[in-house]
Design an enzyme around this catalytic site. Sequence first.
Site, PDB file in Angstrom:
ATOM      1  N   HIS A   1       0.818  -1.216   0.000  1.00  0.00           N
ATOM      2  CA  HIS A   1       0.000   0.000   0.000  1.00  0.00           C
ATOM      3  C   HIS A   1       0.853   1.268   0.000  1.00  0.00           C
ATOM      4  O   HIS A   1       0.345   2.346  -0.279  1.00  0.00           O
ATOM      5  CB  HIS A   1      -0.914  -0.017   1.227  1.00  0.00           C
TER       6      HIS A   1
ATOM      7  N   ASN B   1      -6.985   6.408   3.332  1.00  0.00           N
ATOM      8  CA  ASN B   1      -8.373   6.704   2.967  1.00  0.00           C
ATOM      9  C   ASN B   1      -8.721   8.190   3.039  1.00  0.00           C
ATOM     10  O   ASN B   1      -9.797   8.586   2.608  1.00  0.00           O
ATOM     11  CB  ASN B   1      -9.334   5.926   3.869  1.00  0.00           C
TER      12      ASN B   1
ATOM     13  N   ASP C   1      -0.683   2.035  -5.457  1.00  0.00           N
ATOM     14  CA  ASP C   1      -0.704   0.587  -5.662  1.00  0.00           C
ATOM     15  C   ASP C   1      -1.997   0.168  -6.346  1.00  0.00           C
ATOM     16  O   ASP C   1      -3.041   0.768  -6.128  1.00  0.00           O
ATOM     17  CB  ASP C   1      -0.568  -0.142  -4.323  1.00  0.00           C
TER      18      ASP C   1
ATOM     19  N   ASN D   1      -9.181   3.343  -2.105  1.00  0.00           N
ATOM     20  CA  ASN D   1      -9.763   4.349  -1.215  1.00  0.00           C
ATOM     21  C   ASN D   1      -8.983   5.659  -1.168  1.00  0.00           C
ATOM     22  O   ASN D   1      -9.572   6.726  -0.994  1.00  0.00           O
ATOM     23  CB  ASN D   1      -9.946   3.778   0.188  1.00  0.00           C
TER      24      ASN D   1
END
Length: 190
Positions: free
Chosen positions: A19, A66, A91, A112
């Site tokens: 991530h 997020n 990613d 997100n």
Amino acid sequence: MKCIVGLGNIGKRFEQTRHNIGFEVIDFMLEQNRFSLDKQKFKGAYTIERLAGEKVMFIEPMTMMNLSGEAVAPLMKYYDIDIEDLIVLYDDLDLPQGEIRLRQKGSAGGHNGMKSIIQMLGTDQFKRIRIGVDRPSNGMAIVDYVLQKFSNQEMETMNKVIEHSARAIEAYIESNRFDRVMNEYNGEIK
């Protein structure tokens, strides 16, 4: 001024995870050019430097993934950066590991961090570099997978991807022709 945003989560425990590949590309570029994220404002760590004669802002949101838009949108507004000068690195589970895909625009694709940026900017009409991290093949939950560190073998591949992504950004800054850079840099990194 160009604005290069790498997405990731803040904190040591997230370093070298799938991530955080956007942060990894930014960190690589900063290190290669002896720059550092020396400013903080609007929930973002950033710097403004010259690269290939062009003024460039590098941003790493200091929010969780997020909420990335909460850093990106206010910084772009404050510095009056045009949407066409934004590139976001992140990613992508839908691309195989070792592949990148440059795009002029597009949806969040379930990411997100991108959803947050699109929501805060009010548009999805900005450039991005999607960096393939593959999907888990062993039934692992997506959230666990993207927060898992790369294995040593995977990191060898990803180091090439990081360097390739950085070269793509530099090529765009030098040429200001994203279409040409897409043609040259899209695909699997060998």
